[in-house]
Design a protein around this motif. Sequence first.
Motif, PDB file in Angstrom:
ATOM      1  N   GLN A  90      43.343 -54.018  -5.061  1.00  0.00           N
ATOM      2  CA  GLN A  90      44.433 -53.658  -5.969  1.00  0.00           C
ATOM      3  C   GLN A  90      43.945 -52.737  -7.086  1.00  0.00           C
ATOM      4  N   SER A 107      43.219 -49.287  -5.547  1.00  0.00           N
ATOM      5  CA  SER A 107      44.493 -48.645  -5.198  1.00  0.00           C
ATOM      6  C   SER A 107      45.155 -48.058  -6.438  1.00  0.00           C
ATOM      7  N   ASN A 108      45.198 -48.839  -7.502  1.00  0.00           N
ATOM      8  CA  ASN A 108      45.764 -48.329  -8.760  1.00  0.00           C
ATOM      9  C   ASN A 108      44.925 -47.203  -9.341  1.00  0.00           C
ATOM     10  N   TYR A 153      43.267 -44.937  -7.706  1.00  0.00           N
ATOM     11  CA  TYR A 153      43.614 -43.705  -6.994  1.00  0.00           C
ATOM     12  C   TYR A 153      44.959 -43.160  -7.458  1.00  0.00           C
ATOM     13  N   LYS A 154      45.896 -44.034  -7.770  1.00  0.00           N
ATOM     14  CA  LYS A 154      47.191 -43.573  -8.300  1.00  0.00           C
ATOM     15  C   LYS A 154      46.998 -42.862  -9.630  1.00  0.00           C
ATOM     16  N   PHE A 155      46.121 -43.410 -10.488  1.00  0.00           N
ATOM     17  CA  PHE A 155      45.861 -42.762 -11.771  1.00  0.00           C
ATOM     18  C   PHE A 155      45.078 -41.460 -11.581  1.00  0.00           C
ATOM     19  N   LEU A 184      45.535 -39.481  -9.088  1.00  0.00           N
ATOM     20  CA  LEU A 184      46.572 -38.524  -8.682  1.00  0.00           C
ATOM     21  C   LEU A 184      47.322 -37.975  -9.886  1.00  0.00           C
ATOM     22  N   ASP A 185      47.359 -38.744 -10.968  1.00  0.00           N
ATOM     23  CA  ASP A 185      47.976 -38.285 -12.222  1.00  0.00           C
ATOM     24  C   ASP A 185      47.012 -37.445 -13.051  1.00  0.00           C
ATOM     25  N   ALA A 196      40.768 -43.569 -15.267  1.00  0.00           N
ATOM     26  CA  ALA A 196      41.595 -44.103 -14.180  1.00  0.00           C
ATOM     27  C   ALA A 196      41.151 -45.513 -13.819  1.00  0.00           C
ATOM     28  N   ALA A 208      43.371 -48.910 -14.335  1.00  0.00           N
ATOM     29  CA  ALA A 208      43.584 -49.806 -13.191  1.00  0.00           C
ATOM     30  C   ALA A 208      43.204 -51.239 -13.553  1.00  0.00           C
ATOM     31  N   ALA A 231      48.127 -35.827  -2.921  1.00  0.00           N
ATOM     32  CA  ALA A 231      48.793 -36.886  -2.174  1.00  0.00           C
ATOM     33  C   ALA A 231      48.918 -36.443  -0.719  1.00  0.00           C
TER      34      ALA A 231
END
Length: 149
Positions: free
Chosen positions: A61, A64-65, A67-69, A71-72, A79, A83, A119
């Motif tokens: 988790q 995963s978070n 990687y989302k940060f 991407l931002d 990041a 997370a 993405a």
Amino acid sequence: MFELLARRNKPNLIVLSAYRTGDGQLAKGEGVISLSRGFSAIGTPATIAGLWNVNDETVSQITSNMYKFLLDEQSSGYALHLAKLAWLNTNQTADAMYLPYYWDSLILMGTNNPVLLQATTNKIYWYAAIGALMGVVLAFIYLRKQGKK
């Protein structure tokens, strides 16, 4: 690592989310000899690695978070920080899950720079669109041949 060493462009960030990938033997004058150190030795500017045995669900988790940060367009260290905060601000099944043992194993070693990620697009949509287009073209050709008879 030999394949990465031979590449001209090294990855900007390596994520080793398994347990104890940042831990190793302490050598005098050398520091900690670990798996993450090998990536640093071949020229990778940053590595995220675990210092102790990790909880698989928690680490999945958090990464995963992270990687989302990324991407931002956040820096790798920030990041990871965000997370971890997201993990701490999520309701957990037990109070013990808020202990640092669960969420603080991963650390950044190296430079704290943004990592440009894109993405991914789901290729199945492209295949479906190409297949549909081919179907329309084949149907057009078939109807055209039927009309000439």
